[in-house]
Design an enzyme around this catalytic site. Structure first.
Site, PDB file in Angstrom:
ATOM      1  N   GLY A 174       0.783  -1.244   0.000  1.00 24.31           N
ATOM      2  CA  GLY A 174       0.000   0.000   0.000  1.00 24.31           C
ATOM      3  C   GLY A 174       0.801   1.273   0.000  1.00 24.31           C
ATOM      4  N   PRO A 208       4.384  -5.230  -1.046  1.00 18.12           N
ATOM      5  CA  PRO A 208       4.012  -4.123  -1.927  1.00 18.12           C
ATOM      6  C   PRO A 208       3.837  -4.574  -3.376  1.00 18.12           C
ATOM      7  CG  PRO A 208       6.344  -4.017  -1.340  1.00 18.12           C
ATOM      8  CD  PRO A 208       5.822  -5.280  -0.760  1.00 18.12           C
ATOM      9  N   TYR A 237     -11.482   3.828 -10.682  1.00 20.77           N
ATOM     10  CA  TYR A 237     -11.123   4.510  -9.417  1.00 20.77           C
ATOM     11  C   TYR A 237     -11.049   6.027  -9.575  1.00 20.77           C
ATOM     12  CZ  TYR A 237      -9.131  -0.170  -8.635  1.00 20.77           C
ATOM     13  OH  TYR A 237      -8.932  -1.518  -8.532  1.00 20.77           O
ATOM     14  N   CYS A 251     -17.410   0.739 -26.495  1.00 17.05           N
ATOM     15  CA  CYS A 251     -18.756   1.235 -26.707  1.00 17.05           C
ATOM     16  C   CYS A 251     -19.414   1.553 -25.359  1.00 17.05           C
ATOM     17  CB  CYS A 251     -19.535   0.201 -27.495  1.00 17.05           C
ATOM     18  SG  CYS A 251     -20.785   0.976 -28.480  1.00 17.05           S
ATOM     19  N   GLU A 252     -18.762   2.400 -24.624  1.00 14.08           N
ATOM     20  CA  GLU A 252     -19.256   2.942 -23.352  1.00 14.08           C
ATOM     21  C   GLU A 252     -18.507   4.255 -23.158  1.00 14.08           C
ATOM     22  OE1 GLU A 252     -20.119   0.877 -19.939  1.00 14.08           O
ATOM     23  OE2 GLU A 252     -20.017  -1.120 -20.838  1.00 14.08           O
TER      24      GLU A 252
HETATM   25  N1  LLP Z   1      -1.348  -7.025   0.214  1.00 13.48           N
HETATM   26  C1  LLP Z   1      -2.677  -7.204   0.167  1.00 13.48           C
HETATM   27  C2  LLP Z   1      -3.314  -8.097   1.128  1.00 13.48           C
HETATM   28  C3  LLP Z   1      -3.445  -6.517  -0.785  1.00 13.48           C
HETATM   29  O1  LLP Z   1      -4.777  -6.667  -0.799  1.00 13.48           O
HETATM   30  C4  LLP Z   1      -2.804  -5.659  -1.711  1.00 13.48           C
HETATM   31  C5  LLP Z   1      -3.575  -4.946  -2.716  1.00 13.48           C
HETATM   32  C6  LLP Z   1      -1.411  -5.527  -1.638  1.00 13.48           C
HETATM   33  C7  LLP Z   1      -0.722  -6.219  -0.653  1.00 13.48           C
HETATM   34  C8  LLP Z   1      -0.638  -4.637  -2.573  1.00 13.48           C
HETATM   35  O2  LLP Z   1      -1.052  -3.309  -2.469  1.00 13.48           O
HETATM   36  P1  LLP Z   1      -0.212  -2.166  -3.232  1.00 13.48           P
HETATM   37  O3  LLP Z   1       1.159  -2.124  -2.624  1.00 13.48           O
HETATM   38  O4  LLP Z   1      -0.142  -2.562  -4.671  1.00 13.48           O
HETATM   39  O5  LLP Z   1      -0.973  -0.910  -3.037  1.00 13.48           O
HETATM   40  N2  LLP Z   1      -6.290  -2.216  -8.253  1.00 13.48           N
HETATM   41  C9  LLP Z   1      -6.122  -1.111  -7.330  1.00 13.48           C
HETATM   42  C10 LLP Z   1      -5.331  -1.491  -6.104  1.00 13.48           C
HETATM   43  C11 LLP Z   1      -5.990  -2.619  -5.359  1.00 13.48           C
HETATM   44  C12 LLP Z   1      -5.062  -3.291  -4.449  1.00 13.48           C
HETATM   45  C13 LLP Z   1      -5.633  -4.535  -3.893  1.00 13.48           C
HETATM   46  N3  LLP Z   1      -4.806  -5.132  -2.898  1.00 13.48           N
HETATM   47  C14 LLP Z   1      -5.499   0.064  -8.070  1.00 13.48           C
HETATM   48  O6  LLP Z   1      -5.239  -0.044  -9.254  1.00 13.48           O
HETATM   49  O7  LLP Z   1      -5.308   1.144  -7.466  1.00 13.48           O
END
Ligand code: LLP
Length: 402
Positions: free
Chosen positions: A222, A264, A306, A332-333
């Site tokens: 995150g 991450p 998002y 087509c949206e």
């Molecule tokens: N660990 C867990 C349990 C997670 O659910 C996620 C992301 C991560 C790690 C990795 O998170 P990151 O470091 O990539 O922020 N598709 C969305 C993000 C959804 C993330 C879901 N889980 C986007 O494009 O912003």
């Protein structure tokens, strides 16, 4: 300075492999991994790349060679990781809303297992007792993250076992003998504030005192990366220093050593990715100027799903006069990549480059409108290599009963 790919190389890639095209910079991936590892080098730290962000096996191999671990949310991701050469001990399986059969399969593959549900923990404990220690995912009741769709640690989230149910976890430990070797939390994606990570850490450390066999704290992923111009991401050095001080003090007070895990996705691959599209049409209506591109939310859904902002550059005409456009796709949206965006004048055939497209770009693509998914290429010291070919009409038909 963080490595980037020059416009010349990006344009060369589109000449060789056409558009739409995802391009990834291996050097940048390595740089992000090195920066993160350095920030936490005072700790016994393991970085598990969250491969849901970008799961091309050639990218997974880069992390495997770097010595990283890998975080997988499905059994197929686990299979990818094994094929990329990861040792099962370096793989963590962090699914949600899957049945016990998936955990049984993961156990047979000897990977680390992260359980986020009391019923599953009980079933797992009844099956395996103390023979297969697990990590347990806690919902810390912390609301954080770029927006509600990517916030996972708040009280209404489906993820994790509520921190208020800690006693029930302990009851299951007593009843079944299941060993909790670690506690995990992931509050959301795009978190910038060091304080959010620190609050989560404090909660988990306090709770960890109740688990006598515990020596792992998994703080999830995150970490925010900057998407908009002049935006800043998380200060990873400050985060490293703050968390390291806290954990070191905890270790001293409890007379035990803690392994710290992170998972991450975005931080490691987002800025290494570029999505290249071609301007197909221009359209001036009474209120707006549109530029249409040869892609849509079937290839990059983040702006629509998002309201995410991605920098877009006209790399074919970098010195053209600035004009304001709505950048739209060919689905087509109403698939608008950007509203009222200033770009150097766009002419049909110009290449528009979306920055920060490495994470959740190709990975969230689809075949909507019966369009094929784009190719992916990797740029490294050996040049520009194709790592996934563009799909074809035959790929779309494959598997259908004809
Ligand atoms: N660990 C867990 C349990 C997670 O659910 C996620 C992301 C991560 C790690 C990795 O998170 P990151 O470091 O990539 O922020 N598709 C969305 C993000 C959804 C993330 C879901 N889980 C986007 O494009 O912003």
């Amino acid at each position: 300075m963080a490595p980037t790919i020059s416009n010349e190389i990006l344009l060369a890639a589109t000449k060789e492999f056409a558009t739409p095209l995802y391009v990834y910079d291996e050097e940048r991936i390595r740089y992000q991994y090195a920066t993160l590892s350095r920030a936490f080098n005072k700790l016994d730290v393991n970085i598990f790349y969250a491969c849901k962000a970008l799961s091309n096996i050639n990218v997974l191999r880069i992390f495997q060679q770097l010595g990283a671990g890998i975080d997988c949310v499905s059994l197929n991701e686990v299979q990818f990781a094994l094929r990329a050469g990861f040792d099962p001990a370096k793989i963590i399986f962090t699914p949600n809303s899957v049945s016990i059969e998936d955990y049984v399969e993961a156990r047979s593959l000897q990977v680390n297992i992260n359980i986020d549900n009391l019923h599953i923990l009980k079933q797992f404990g009844e099956l395996y007792g103390n023979t297969y220690p697990v990590v347990v995912r806690i919902n810390p009741h912390i609301l954080a993250g770029g927006n509600i769709k990517i916030s996972t640690g708040h009280i209404d989230s489906k993820f994790g076992i509520s921190i208020d149910q800690a006693e029930q976890i302990l009851d299951i430990v007593t009843e079944t003998g299941v060993v909790v070797k670690g506690l995990h939390l992931h509050t959301g994606s795009e978190i910038k504030e060091v304080e959010v990570f620190l609050n989560g850490l404090n909660l988990i450390l306090e709770l960890s005192k109740k688990f006598k066999d515990l020596d792992i704290i998994d703080l999830g992923g995150g970490f925010k990366v900057p998407y908009k111009p002049n935006e800043t991401g998380v200060n990873i050095q400050e985060l490293g220093t703050t968390l390291s001080e806290k954990i070191t003090a905890f270790e001293a007070s409890q007379h035990k050593k803690i392994q710290v895990w992170f998972e991450p996705g975005k931080y490691l691959v987002s800025e290494a990715g570029y999505f290249l599209t071609k301007a197909t049409i221009l359209k001036e209506n009474p209120t707006r100027s549109f530029v249409g591109v040869d892609s849509g939310f079937n290839h990059l859904i983040r702006p629509m799903f998002y309201d995410a902002y991605h920098i877009i550059q006209n790399i074919s005409n970098p010195n053209g006069a600035l004009k304001t456009y709505n950048v739209v796709g060919n689905i087509c949206e109403t698939d608008t990549f950007a509203w009222d965006r200033e770009l150097n004048e766009v002419r049909p055939g110009d290449i528009l480059c979306f920055k920060n497209a490495g994470a959740y770009g190709f990975e969230m693509s689809s075949r909507f409108n019966s369009r094929v998914r784009p190719a992916e290429v990797l740029v490294n010291k050996n040049g520009i290599q194709l790592i996934r070919r563009r799909e074809t009409l035959e790929d779309l038909l494959e598997g259908q009963v004809l």
